[in-house]
Design a protein around this motif. Structure first.
Motif, mmCIF file in Angstrom:
data_model
loop_
_atom_site.group_PDB
_atom_site.id
_atom_site.type_symbol
_atom_site.label_atom_id
_atom_site.label_comp_id
_atom_site.label_asym_id
_atom_site.label_seq_id
_atom_site.Cartn_x
_atom_site.Cartn_y
_atom_site.Cartn_z
ATOM 1 N N LEU A 271 -3.787 31.836 19.533
ATOM 2 C CA LEU A 271 -4.101 33.159 18.860
ATOM 3 C C LEU A 271 -3.585 33.259 17.388
ATOM 4 C CD1 LEU A 271 -3.631 35.665 21.647
ATOM 5 C CD2 LEU A 271 -5.650 34.653 21.046
ATOM 6 N N LYS A 272 -2.515 32.734 17.132
ATOM 7 C CA LYS A 272 -2.216 32.523 15.769
ATOM 8 C C LYS A 272 -3.040 31.791 14.643
ATOM 9 C CE LYS A 272 2.738 33.036 17.036
ATOM 10 N NZ LYS A 272 4.176 32.522 16.798
ATOM 11 N N VAL A 273 -3.362 30.577 15.227
ATOM 12 C CA VAL A 273 -4.577 29.774 14.589
ATOM 13 C C VAL A 273 -5.780 30.703 14.506
ATOM 14 C CG1 VAL A 273 -5.839 27.819 14.635
ATOM 15 C CG2 VAL A 273 -3.324 27.600 15.315
ATOM 16 N N PHE B 232 -9.340 35.251 9.294
ATOM 17 C CA PHE B 232 -8.787 35.744 8.118
ATOM 18 C C PHE B 232 -9.919 34.986 6.911
ATOM 19 C CE2 PHE B 232 -6.654 36.061 3.852
ATOM 20 C CZ PHE B 232 -6.510 37.516 3.919
ATOM 21 N N ILE B 233 -9.511 33.628 7.047
ATOM 22 C CA ILE B 233 -10.289 32.781 5.906
ATOM 23 C C ILE B 233 -11.619 32.922 5.903
ATOM 24 C CG2 ILE B 233 -10.694 30.274 5.394
ATOM 25 C CD1 ILE B 233 -7.867 29.700 6.215
ATOM 26 N N LEU B 234 -12.668 32.957 7.156
ATOM 27 C CA LEU B 234 -14.139 32.926 7.242
ATOM 28 C C LEU B 234 -14.321 34.261 6.707
ATOM 29 C CD1 LEU B 234 -14.540 30.943 10.510
ATOM 30 C CD2 LEU B 234 -14.796 30.108 7.933
ATOM 31 N N SER B 235 -13.785 35.274 7.248
ATOM 32 C CA SER B 235 -14.141 36.589 6.913
ATOM 33 C C SER B 235 -14.058 37.039 5.458
ATOM 34 C CB SER B 235 -13.337 37.775 7.804
ATOM 35 O OG SER B 235 -11.961 37.550 7.477
ATOM 36 N N LEU B 236 -12.944 36.229 4.581
ATOM 37 C CA LEU B 236 -12.898 36.594 3.250
ATOM 38 C C LEU B 236 -13.724 35.963 2.735
ATOM 39 C CD1 LEU B 236 -11.191 37.694 1.015
ATOM 40 C CD2 LEU B 236 -9.686 35.709 1.047
ATOM 41 N N LYS C 231 -8.965 42.925 8.367
ATOM 42 C CA LYS C 231 -7.918 43.915 8.663
ATOM 43 C C LYS C 231 -7.081 43.397 9.979
ATOM 44 C CE LYS C 231 -8.552 48.304 8.241
ATOM 45 N NZ LYS C 231 -9.241 49.638 8.700
ATOM 46 N N GLY C 232 -7.626 42.657 10.658
ATOM 47 C CA GLY C 232 -7.054 42.088 12.004
ATOM 48 C C GLY C 232 -7.166 42.991 13.260
#
Length: 210
Positions: free
Chosen positions: A3-5, A11-15, A105-106
């Motif tokens: 889940l941490k990975v 985050f990286i892909l959505s950014l 935003k998580g």
């Protein structure tokens, strides 16, 4: 550990998606404003991981006078409320793009069970049987590539449970590419009962819009 990975990947892909797709966001926003009165986006109260509330974002596809928090497929005549641009956005699932912001935003993940409406007690209760409320909700998921709009709540929940049992990079990649294939083929979409990339898109009244 995964889940941490998963969160870092999200985050990286959505950014990257936000950076690449902002011209498309702008074009769609203009089309929506020209097509009908009201805001470009609408927000809606949903159930996230561990049953925490958050507000999901979508491009507006319905009129602002549509009954509040009523799933599209439960409206007597949903086609009356869907805008012209909304039909296109729904058919192509482009109305879901603003959820990239929720992912940043998580509040959501790219892959996971689709977030239930705050008042969908039957779906929430059924998912409890499979611990499907204990993982990040997603833009798309295992249930969505195995039936989409055509699934009953018990079957959808069972498939969400299968996702929980097999959660990992392999499963997420399978869901990701399965979604691309389904959207390209327009599989499982029932207009009027159309549920976004994944589940019941409910309309909101003016107080829900921003």
């Amino acid at each position: 550990m995964y889940l941490k990975v998963k969160r870092k990947i999200d985050f990286i892909l959505s950014l990257l998606a936000m950076i690449l797709l902002w011209p498309l966001f702008l074009i769609l926003a203009v089309i929506i404003k020209i097509d009908s009165k009201g805001p470009v986006f609408f927000k809606q109260k949903r159930i996230g991981m561990n049953k925490k509330y958050f507000y999901i974002l979508k491009f507006r596809t319905m009129r602002t006078d549509t009954p509040k928090d009523t799933p599209t497929h439960l409206l007597d005549n949903p086609n009356v409320f869907i805008t012209k641009s909304g039909r296109f956005l729904r058919k192509t699932s482009l109305d879901e793009l603003p959820q990239i912001i929720n992912i940043l935003k998580g509040e959501m993940s790219i892959i996971g069970p689709r977030p239930a409406l705050w008042n969908q007690d039957d779906l929430i209760e059924e998912r409890d049987k499979y611990n499907a409320n204990d993982v990040p909700v997603g833009l798309t998921g295992w249930a969505q590539i195995n039936g989409r709009d055509e699934l009953s709540i018990p079957l959808k929940s069972r498939l969400d449970g299968e996702y929980v049992e097999n959660i990992g990079l392999k499963m997420d990649v399978k869901c990701f590419f399965g979604t691309i294939l389904n959207v390209a083929k327009n599989d499982g979409v029932v207009e009027g009962g159309r549920k976004g990339i994944g589940d019941e898109e409910s309309s909101s009244n003016k107080e829900k819009y921003k």
